[in-house]
Design a protein around this motif. Structure first.
Motif, short mmCIF file in Angstrom:
data_model
loop_
_atom_site.label_atom_id
_atom_site.label_comp_id
_atom_site.label_asym_id
_atom_site.label_seq_id
_atom_site.Cartn_x
_atom_site.Cartn_y
_atom_site.Cartn_z
N ALA A 4 0.84 -1.20 0.00
CA ALA A 4 0.00 0.00 0.00
C ALA A 4 0.88 1.24 0.00
N VAL A 5 0.67 2.09 -0.99
CA VAL A 5 1.42 3.34 -1.11
C VAL A 5 0.45 4.50 -0.99
N ALA A 6 0.43 5.10 0.18
CA ALA A 6 -0.47 6.23 0.42
C ALA A 6 0.12 7.12 1.51
N GLY A 7 0.10 8.41 1.27
CA GLY A 7 0.63 9.35 2.25
C GLY A 7 -0.49 10.06 2.99
N SER A 34 -6.92 -11.69 4.09
CA SER A 34 -5.96 -12.47 4.88
C SER A 34 -4.58 -12.45 4.21
N PHE A 35 -4.46 -11.82 3.05
CA PHE A 35 -3.16 -11.68 2.40
C PHE A 35 -2.29 -10.68 3.16
N PRO A 36 -0.97 -10.84 3.11
CA PRO A 36 -0.09 -9.88 3.78
C PRO A 36 -0.20 -8.48 3.16
N VAL A 37 -0.09 -7.46 4.01
CA VAL A 37 -0.13 -6.07 3.55
C VAL A 37 1.08 -5.34 4.11
N ILE A 38 1.80 -4.64 3.22
CA ILE A 38 2.97 -3.85 3.60
C ILE A 38 2.71 -2.39 3.24
N ASN A 39 2.82 -1.51 4.23
CA ASN A 39 2.72 -0.08 3.95
C ASN A 39 4.09 0.46 3.53
N CYS A 40 4.11 1.26 2.47
CA CYS A 40 5.34 1.96 2.08
C CYS A 40 4.96 3.37 1.63
N PRO A 41 4.70 4.27 2.59
CA PRO A 41 4.23 5.61 2.24
C PRO A 41 5.27 6.41 1.48
N PRO A 42 4.83 7.20 0.48
CA PRO A 42 5.76 8.04 -0.29
C PRO A 42 6.07 9.32 0.49
N ILE A 70 7.08 14.10 6.80
CA ILE A 70 7.53 12.73 6.98
C ILE A 70 7.02 12.11 8.27
N THR A 71 6.99 12.89 9.34
CA THR A 71 6.54 12.35 10.63
C THR A 71 5.08 11.93 10.57
N GLN A 72 4.25 12.81 10.01
CA GLN A 72 2.82 12.50 9.93
C GLN A 72 2.55 11.31 9.01
N ASP A 73 3.27 11.24 7.87
CA ASP A 73 3.04 10.14 6.93
C ASP A 73 3.38 8.78 7.56
N ILE A 74 4.51 8.74 8.24
CA ILE A 74 4.91 7.48 8.84
C ILE A 74 3.99 7.12 10.00
N TRP A 75 3.65 8.11 10.81
CA TRP A 75 2.80 7.83 11.97
C TRP A 75 1.43 7.31 11.55
N VAL A 100 -2.17 2.08 13.50
CA VAL A 100 -3.36 1.46 12.92
C VAL A 100 -4.26 0.93 14.04
N PRO A 101 -5.54 0.76 13.75
CA PRO A 101 -6.46 0.22 14.75
C PRO A 101 -6.07 -1.19 15.19
N SER A 102 -6.50 -1.59 16.34
CA SER A 102 -6.21 -2.94 16.83
C SER A 102 -6.85 -3.98 15.90
N GLY A 103 -6.25 -5.15 15.86
CA GLY A 103 -6.78 -6.24 15.04
C GLY A 103 -6.27 -6.23 13.61
N LEU A 104 -5.40 -5.27 13.26
CA LEU A 104 -4.86 -5.20 11.91
C LEU A 104 -3.37 -5.53 11.93
N GLY A 105 -2.91 -6.19 10.86
CA GLY A 105 -1.54 -6.69 10.87
C GLY A 105 -0.65 -6.13 9.79
N CYS A 106 -0.99 -4.98 9.21
CA CYS A 106 -0.13 -4.43 8.16
C CYS A 106 1.16 -3.87 8.77
N THR A 107 2.25 -4.11 8.09
CA THR A 107 3.55 -3.62 8.54
C THR A 107 3.93 -2.38 7.73
N THR A 108 4.93 -1.66 8.20
CA THR A 108 5.31 -0.40 7.54
C THR A 108 6.82 -0.34 7.34
N VAL A 109 7.21 0.02 6.12
CA VAL A 109 8.61 0.32 5.80
C VAL A 109 8.61 1.65 5.06
N VAL A 110 9.79 2.27 4.99
CA VAL A 110 9.87 3.61 4.39
C VAL A 110 10.43 3.56 2.97
#
Length: 434
Positions: A326-329, A343-351, A357-362, A367-377
């Motif tokens: 997912a690419v979204a700022g 149930s597929f894996p989701v990876i966040n990579c915000p532009p 930068i602080t707000q985009d990454i934060w 994320v809300p509880s119960g969600l498993g998406c990870t984040t990289v820059v």
């Protein structure tokens, strides 16, 4: 022997062994033609028989093995097949050491290590080295002996750095082929390889890798072995015995055709806005280098939630193995919406942008509880994370990741081999998805 093979004019005989001949190629400087023989031997040549058709089977096996190794980015001398019984390779000065990797204890290892039960599993696989000397039955050598020998080949002196790289490469070659064979329910028990130094000073996996080179047990059952050990075990050798050995070798060559299936691994890069396309293209490039197919889609979780969910449902129904990136700022709702509905894996990579930068990454992390998406820059990190997920089921992607790690290791070595960072970067650039 013909003076020309597949349009290549042969020069002088470089060397002749028990099962092959090596010729210079007059029309292709820096390369040789390796011609296999219809001959099988064991016990340093003490046992030997003609085996009609073995040359073609060996050449087919060797070609497919090296095609797999080349496809994942390992540096080898193999170039291409040259007819049914020969292949073209870079001309190398051969290092007179056999490098053996073992997953299970069997064969000669048990004689040297009394008390170790047959079938003892080595995790990680162990590696041994033997000096090529038929008269003395290829004595086992330590790394210290290899370094002390100071072999000098094509301007390269084999020292500790070169030994370190060959050791790591040897184990990696084994693990790449072990995982490939596992897809056919075959256990690779142990194998040997050799290295050579080409005229550029590069150390390459060289020589021949065929059914003479390994132990291979279908379903992990020694009684079903398909390798040359069947021939070694014969006290008398009849025509029927040789036919059995030949059938085994042919079976191995046929199975190798299935070890590089079309990839089912896919990364779907979803961007919240067309303005994020350049960021997504960078991710796609890194994915391609690692052997992962990618598709780019535009969808907004905020402005087009229904369309986003429709895209997710489409990929869930294709039967492909998918990782979403997912690419979204700004306010990143895309990754969490995806994670909450698949149930597929989701990876966040915000532009990320320097101004926010602080707000985009934060927004991607909080994320809300119960969600498993990870984040990289970084785009490369997103591609690596997706590839590592796919590597759990795709042995080719796993192999490319491991080769990348090996090349990282090589880049830190002050070698005489002529390998530079520029070479390695070019190597990554030219990796192709087969």
């Amino acid at each position: 022997m013909a003076t020309e093979v597949e349009g290549y004019k042969l020069g002088e005989l470089v060397i002749e062994g028990k099962t092959k001949q090596v010729f210079d190629i007059s029309s292709f400087p820096g390369h040789v033609l390796v011609q296999s023989k219809d001959r099988i031997t064991a016990g340093d040549g003490a046992k030997a028989h003609e085996l009609e058709g073995k040359a073609a089977i060996s050449n087919q096996t060797n070609g497919k093995v090296f095609e797999i190794l080349n496809s994942v980015g390992l540096r080898t001398a193999y170039v291409k097949s040259a007819g049914d019984t020969a292949f073209i390779a870079k001309k190398c000065a051969m290092i007179p050491i056999e490098w053996v990797t073992r997953r299970l204890a069997t064969g000669s290892f048990l004689k040297r290590r009394p008390g170790v039960p047959e079938g003892y599993r080595f995790n990680p696989p162990i590696q041994e080295t033997f000096f090529k000397d038929d008269e003395n039955h290829d004595p086992q050598w330590s790394e210290e002996q290899i370094v002390s020998a100071k072999f000098k080949l094509n301007g390269v002196t084999i020292g500790q750095d070169e030994v370190d790289i060959m050791r790591k490469t040897t184990v990696l070659v084994f693990e790449v082929l072990e995982r490939a064979w596992a897809t056919r329910d075959c256990a690779l028990i142990d194998m040997k390889i050799e290295f050579g130094v080409d005229n550029k000073g590069e150390i390459l996996v060289a020589d021949v890798i065929d059914s003479d080179s390994w132990r291979l047990w279908p379903s992990g059952d020694k009684r079903l072995m398909k390798d040359k050990q069947v021939y070694r075990n014969l006290t008398t050798v009849t025509k029927e015995d040789l036919d059995t050995v030949k059938r085994n070798f042919k079976w191995v060559a046929e199975q190798l055709e299935y070890l590089s299936p079309p990839s089912e691994s896919l990364a779907v890069i979803l961007m919240g806005s067309p303005s994020d396309e350049e960021h997504c293209k960078k991710i796609a490039k890194y994915l391609k280098d690692l052997g992962v197919r990618s598709q780019l889609r535009v969808t907004s979780a905020h402005k087009g939630t229904e369309e986003t969910l429709r895209i997710v449902a489409h990929y869930e129904g294709t039967g492909e193995k998918v990782v979403f990136i997912a690419v979204a700022g700004r306010s990143n709702g895309l990754g969490p919406v995806l994670s909450g509905n698949t149930s597929f894996p989701v990876i966040n990579c915000p532009p990320v942008q320097p101004t926010n930068i602080t707000q985009d990454i934060w927004s991607s992390l909080n994320v809300p509880s119960g969600l498993g998406c990870t984040t990289v820059v970084y785009p490369e990190a997103a591609a690596l994370a997706a590839a590592q997920i796919h590597a759990l089921h795709d042995h080719i992607i796993w192999s490319r990741l491991r080769v990348k790690q090996l090349n990282n290791f090589i880049s830190l070595k002050p070698l005489e081999t002529g390998i530079t960072m520029e070479d390695i970067m070019c190597y990554y650039k030219h990796l192709k998805v087969k």
